[in-house]
Design a protein around this motif. Structure first.
Motif, PDB file in Angstrom:
ATOM      1  N   LEU A   1       0.828  -1.202   0.000  1.00  0.00           N
ATOM      2  CA  LEU A   1       0.000   0.000   0.000  1.00  0.00           C
ATOM      3  C   LEU A   1       0.867   1.259   0.000  1.00  0.00           C
ATOM      4  O   LEU A   1       0.583   2.227  -0.729  1.00  0.00           O
ATOM      5  CB  LEU A   1      -0.935  -0.005   1.203  1.00  0.00           C
ATOM      6  N   LEU A   2       1.923   1.265   0.797  1.00  0.00           N
ATOM      7  CA  LEU A   2       2.817   2.421   0.823  1.00  0.00           C
ATOM      8  C   LEU A   2       3.457   2.658  -0.543  1.00  0.00           C
ATOM      9  O   LEU A   2       3.552   3.795  -1.012  1.00  0.00           O
ATOM     10  CB  LEU A   2       3.898   2.228   1.891  1.00  0.00           C
ATOM     11  N   ASP A   3       3.889   1.577  -1.188  1.00  0.00           N
ATOM     12  CA  ASP A   3       4.471   1.711  -2.524  1.00  0.00           C
ATOM     13  C   ASP A   3       3.440   2.219  -3.529  1.00  0.00           C
ATOM     14  O   ASP A   3       3.777   2.953  -4.464  1.00  0.00           O
ATOM     15  CB  ASP A   3       5.039   0.365  -2.987  1.00  0.00           C
ATOM     16  N   THR A   4       2.182   1.834  -3.334  1.00  0.00           N
ATOM     17  CA  THR A   4       1.115   2.320  -4.208  1.00  0.00           C
ATOM     18  C   THR A   4       0.925   3.819  -4.051  1.00  0.00           C
ATOM     19  O   THR A   4       0.783   4.551  -5.039  1.00  0.00           O
ATOM     20  CB  THR A   4      -0.204   1.589  -3.916  1.00  0.00           C
ATOM     21  N   TYR A   5       0.944   4.301  -2.804  1.00  0.00           N
ATOM     22  CA  TYR A   5       0.825   5.746  -2.577  1.00  0.00           C
ATOM     23  C   TYR A   5       2.006   6.494  -3.199  1.00  0.00           C
ATOM     24  O   TYR A   5       1.842   7.591  -3.749  1.00  0.00           O
ATOM     25  CB  TYR A   5       0.762   6.044  -1.085  1.00  0.00           C
ATOM     26  N   LEU A   6       3.202   5.901  -3.124  1.00  0.00           N
ATOM     27  CA  LEU A   6       4.362   6.544  -3.744  1.00  0.00           C
ATOM     28  C   LEU A   6       4.190   6.617  -5.254  1.00  0.00           C
ATOM     29  O   LEU A   6       4.524   7.629  -5.886  1.00  0.00           O
ATOM     30  CB  LEU A   6       5.638   5.775  -3.397  1.00  0.00           C
ATOM     31  N   ALA A   7       3.671   5.542  -5.838  1.00  0.00           N
ATOM     32  CA  ALA A   7       3.437   5.534  -7.284  1.00  0.00           C
ATOM     33  C   ALA A   7       2.411   6.584  -7.688  1.00  0.00           C
ATOM     34  O   ALA A   7       2.471   7.130  -8.789  1.00  0.00           O
ATOM     35  CB  ALA A   7       2.979   4.147  -7.732  1.00  0.00           C
ATOM     36  N   MET A   8       1.468   6.869  -6.788  1.00  0.00           N
ATOM     37  CA  MET A   8       0.449   7.886  -7.050  1.00  0.00           C
ATOM     38  C   MET A   8       0.949   9.289  -6.707  1.00  0.00           C
ATOM     39  O   MET A   8       0.244  10.271  -6.957  1.00  0.00           O
ATOM     40  CB  MET A   8      -0.807   7.595  -6.217  1.00  0.00           C
ATOM     41  N   ALA A   9       2.151   9.383  -6.107  1.00  0.00           N
ATOM     42  CA  ALA A   9       2.672  10.654  -5.595  1.00  0.00           C
ATOM     43  C   ALA A   9       1.724  11.251  -4.559  1.00  0.00           C
ATOM     44  O   ALA A   9       1.604  12.470  -4.436  1.00  0.00           O
ATOM     45  CB  ALA A   9       2.923  11.641  -6.733  1.00  0.00           C
ATOM     46  N   ASP A  10       1.059  10.385  -3.816  1.00  0.00           N
ATOM     47  CA  ASP A  10       0.119  10.815  -2.778  1.00  0.00           C
ATOM     48  C   ASP A  10       0.821  10.716  -1.424  1.00  0.00           C
ATOM     49  O   ASP A  10       0.580   9.793  -0.641  1.00  0.00           O
ATOM     50  CB  ASP A  10      -1.132   9.934  -2.819  1.00  0.00           C
ATOM     51  N   ILE A  11       1.698  11.669  -1.149  1.00  0.00           N
ATOM     52  CA  ILE A  11       2.493  11.626   0.080  1.00  0.00           C
ATOM     53  C   ILE A  11       1.635  11.907   1.306  1.00  0.00           C
ATOM     54  O   ILE A  11       1.946  11.439   2.403  1.00  0.00           O
ATOM     55  CB  ILE A  11       3.671  12.621  -0.005  1.00  0.00           C
TER      56      ILE A  11
END
Length: 314
Positions: free
Chosen positions: A117-127
């Motif tokens: 999930l954390l990697d997914t947020y990084l891919a979305m640039a949703d810090i």
């Protein structure tokens, strides 16, 4: 009038008769129906419900009855995780994050899915969501059994993309991390004055505070509170060269209109010990170009708004 009342009574009697006959038919149909047809009594609009206490990936949600009466087995949690994997493979990160976040909320100890999930947020640039998840994991008692190196890596990764994220900086302090000084590759990140001052107030590390304030001055060179805080830190650390550099930019920022402020800061700086530039700054005649040449001789980067042009005419 009497005739109207009679008609109303007759209508009521007819309605009662119809209802009684309909009820009798329902009772007859129910008594004659086979036991196997009980499934048809469930409402067609029933949706599957997953109990909050489900925490195992092998748990299966209740079954659902479709409008045609055919009973289908609901998706297991494994199936949902597989669905999230498919979303990720095709780049549908928002849908994947929704599924993964649902799972992590129920299973805050599942490191593999948390990382996913954390990697997914990084891919979305949703810090913001990235930081919110980490903060939530840190607040849940008994959750997030990850070790210190894991927290260090995850917080550092988030700060590398958003050095000014307050949630990550606060979390870094909570887990006992040394907050990293912003690196050169992050200089393009805009640092507003309010954000910079908030960050410095949260972190007592002078190196970190100076780096943040220099970046903020580069972005908003006419915000005097930034200079005041930077002068305070450099004076407290007795860094005379850094104090003088800050003073040069302050002189450029206020120009000839801030005589009282300039003189006061100059007197405070003289407490740090002798330096040939104290006299130079004390005798400055208001020529901004003199200050710019002095800054360049000291390899001091001048913010664009102070480098010359329309500002000189103020």
């Amino acid at each position: 009038m009497l005739l109207l009342e009679i008609v109303v009574v007759l209508l009521l009697l007819v309605e009662v008769f119809i209802r009684l006959r309909a009820r009798r038919r329902r009772l007859q149909n129910k008594s004659s129906a086979p036991v196997s047809s009980a499934a048809h009594s469930a409402p067609a609009t029933d949706l599957p419900r997953i109990r909050p206490e489900v925490s195992s990936v092998d748990a299966v949600a209740p079954s659902v009855t479709t409008t045609g009466g055919a009973e289908q087995q609901a998706l297991s949690i494994d199936d949902l995780l597989n669905e999230a994997t498919i979303y990720l493979e095709y780049g549908h990160y928002a849908q994947a994050a929704t599924v993964l976040r649902w799972y992590v909320d129920l299973n805050p100890h599942e490191t593999r899915v948390i990382n996913q999930l954390l990697d997914t947020y990084l891919a979305m640039a949703d810090i913001d969501s990235y930081a919110e998840l980490l903060e939530g994991l840190g607040e849940k008692p008994g959750a997030a059994p990850m070790n210190e190196s894991w927290w260090q890596e995850r917080v550092d990764t988030g700060l590398s993309q958003d050095p000014g994220n307050l949630e990550l900086l606060v979390l870094a302090e909570k887990v006992g991390m040394t907050i990293p000084v912003p690196q050169a590759q992050t200089q393009n990140v805009v640092m507003a004055a309010e954000m910079a001052l908030a960050l410095v107030s949260r972190n007592p590390d002078p190196a970190y505070g100076m780096a943040i304030l220099w970046r903020a001055i580069a972005h908003e060179p006419q915000r005097l509170p930034l200079y005041a805080e930077l002068l305070r830190i450099t004076h407290q650390q007795r860094r005379v060269e850094d104090y003088i550099n800050t003073l040069i930019l302050l002189f450029l920022a206020v120009g000839t209109g801030g005589k009282t402020l300039r003189e006061r800061m100059l007197r405070v700086g003289e407490d740090l010990g002798p330096h040939p530039l104290w006299e130079t700054l004390a005798q400055w005649n208001g020529d901004l170009e003199v200050l710019r040449r002095l800054a360049r001789s000291r390899h001091l980067e001048i913010p664009a708004r102070l480098s010359g042009g329309a500002e000189d005419g103020r």
